[in-house]
Design a protein around this motif. Structure first.
Motif, PDB file in Angstrom:
ATOM      1  N   LEU A   1      -2.906  -4.779 -17.536  1.00 17.73           N
ATOM      2  CA  LEU A   1      -2.132  -5.579 -18.476  1.00 17.73           C
ATOM      3  C   LEU A   1      -2.998  -6.540 -19.283  1.00 17.73           C
ATOM      4  O   LEU A   1      -2.896  -6.595 -20.503  1.00 17.73           O
ATOM      5  CB  LEU A   1      -1.041  -6.345 -17.725  1.00 17.73           C
ATOM      6  N   ALA A   2      -3.862  -7.272 -18.634  1.00 16.78           N
ATOM      7  CA  ALA A   2      -4.709  -8.239 -19.350  1.00 16.78           C
ATOM      8  C   ALA A   2      -5.666  -7.524 -20.297  1.00 16.78           C
ATOM      9  O   ALA A   2      -5.918  -7.997 -21.405  1.00 16.78           O
ATOM     10  CB  ALA A   2      -5.487  -9.091 -18.356  1.00 16.78           C
TER      11      ALA A   2
ATOM     12  N   TRP B   1       0.796  -1.223   0.000  1.00 17.73           N
ATOM     13  CA  TRP B   1       0.000   0.000   0.000  1.00 17.73           C
ATOM     14  C   TRP B   1       0.825   1.269   0.000  1.00 17.73           C
ATOM     15  O   TRP B   1       0.281   2.362   0.138  1.00 17.73           O
ATOM     16  CB  TRP B   1      -0.962  -0.005   1.186  1.00 17.73           C
ATOM     17  N   ARG B   2       2.137   1.159  -0.184  1.00 19.35           N
ATOM     18  CA  ARG B   2       2.971   2.359  -0.271  1.00 19.35           C
ATOM     19  C   ARG B   2       2.624   3.109  -1.549  1.00 19.35           C
ATOM     20  O   ARG B   2       2.421   2.510  -2.603  1.00 19.35           O
ATOM     21  CB  ARG B   2       4.446   1.985  -0.272  1.00 19.35           C
ATOM     22  N   PRO B   3       2.534   4.420  -1.503  1.00 17.89           N
ATOM     23  CA  PRO B   3       2.167   5.207  -2.687  1.00 17.89           C
ATOM     24  C   PRO B   3       3.123   5.027  -3.864  1.00 17.89           C
ATOM     25  O   PRO B   3       2.717   5.160  -5.015  1.00 17.89           O
ATOM     26  CB  PRO B   3       2.211   6.656  -2.186  1.00 17.89           C
ATOM     27  N   GLN B   4       4.368   4.685  -3.609  1.00 20.13           N
ATOM     28  CA  GLN B   4       5.335   4.497  -4.685  1.00 20.13           C
ATOM     29  C   GLN B   4       4.978   3.309  -5.576  1.00 20.13           C
ATOM     30  O   GLN B   4       5.399   3.244  -6.722  1.00 20.13           O
ATOM     31  CB  GLN B   4       6.756   4.271  -4.134  1.00 20.13           C
ATOM     32  N   HIS B   5       4.204   2.372  -5.079  1.00 17.54           N
ATOM     33  CA  HIS B   5       3.875   1.169  -5.836  1.00 17.54           C
ATOM     34  C   HIS B   5       2.586   1.293  -6.646  1.00 17.54           C
ATOM     35  O   HIS B   5       2.284   0.424  -7.451  1.00 17.54           O
ATOM     36  CB  HIS B   5       3.748  -0.026  -4.896  1.00 17.54           C
ATOM     37  N   GLN B   6       1.836   2.361  -6.451  1.00 19.13           N
ATOM     38  CA  GLN B   6       0.526   2.472  -7.091  1.00 19.13           C
ATOM     39  C   GLN B   6       0.621   2.457  -8.613  1.00 19.13           C
ATOM     40  O   GLN B   6      -0.168   1.784  -9.278  1.00 19.13           O
ATOM     41  CB  GLN B   6      -0.195   3.733  -6.638  1.00 19.13           C
ATOM     42  N   GLN B   7       1.584   3.149  -9.191  1.00 21.95           N
ATOM     43  CA  GLN B   7       1.704   3.181 -10.646  1.00 21.95           C
ATOM     44  C   GLN B   7       1.996   1.783 -11.197  1.00 21.95           C
ATOM     45  O   GLN B   7       1.418   1.369 -12.204  1.00 21.95           O
ATOM     46  CB  GLN B   7       2.807   4.151 -11.060  1.00 21.95           C
ATOM     47  N   ASN B   8       2.870   1.041 -10.549  1.00 16.21           N
ATOM     48  CA  ASN B   8       3.177  -0.316 -11.004  1.00 16.21           C
ATOM     49  C   ASN B   8       1.963  -1.227 -10.898  1.00 16.21           C
ATOM     50  O   ASN B   8       1.699  -2.024 -11.798  1.00 16.21           O
ATOM     51  CB  ASN B   8       4.327  -0.903 -10.192  1.00 16.21           C
ATOM     52  N   PHE B   9       1.212  -1.123  -9.806  1.00 16.20           N
ATOM     53  CA  PHE B   9       0.037  -1.969  -9.634  1.00 16.20           C
ATOM     54  C   PHE B   9      -1.070  -1.596 -10.610  1.00 16.20           C
ATOM     55  O   PHE B   9      -1.768  -2.462 -11.130  1.00 16.20           O
ATOM     56  CB  PHE B   9      -0.474  -1.902  -8.196  1.00 16.20           C
ATOM     57  N   ASP B  10      -1.236  -0.296 -10.890  1.00 20.27           N
ATOM     58  CA  ASP B  10      -2.230   0.125 -11.875  1.00 20.27           C
ATOM     59  C   ASP B  10      -1.883  -0.415 -13.261  1.00 20.27           C
ATOM     60  O   ASP B  10      -2.750  -0.886 -13.999  1.00 20.27           O
ATOM     61  CB  ASP B  10      -2.340   1.645 -11.923  1.00 20.27           C
TER      62      ASP B  10
END
Length: 57
Positions: free
Chosen positions: A36-37, A22-31
């Motif tokens: 992707l699919a 839930w760190r804000p730095q990871h939001q772009q990667n998770f989005d």
């Protein structure tokens, strides 16, 4: 006693992974991973819609 310690360690591990995710730095990667699919699916349909609408081999 041992099962209580293992439970506590697993709970701490879960909380640590949850906090990391839930760190804000990871939001772009998770989005990007979440789309992707859908992005690959759209790319496949673009090739199928060209011409007569049948998928190309």
């Amino acid at each position: 006693m041992l099962s209580g310690i293992v439970t506590l360690l697993l709970l701490l591990l879960f909380v640590a992974i949850w906090a990391w995710a839930w760190r804000p730095q990871h939001q772009q990667n998770f989005d990007r991973a979440a789309r992707l699919a859908l992005d690959e699916d759209d790319a496949g349909h673009q090739g199928a819609s060209a011409g007569n609408g049948k998928p190309q081999p």
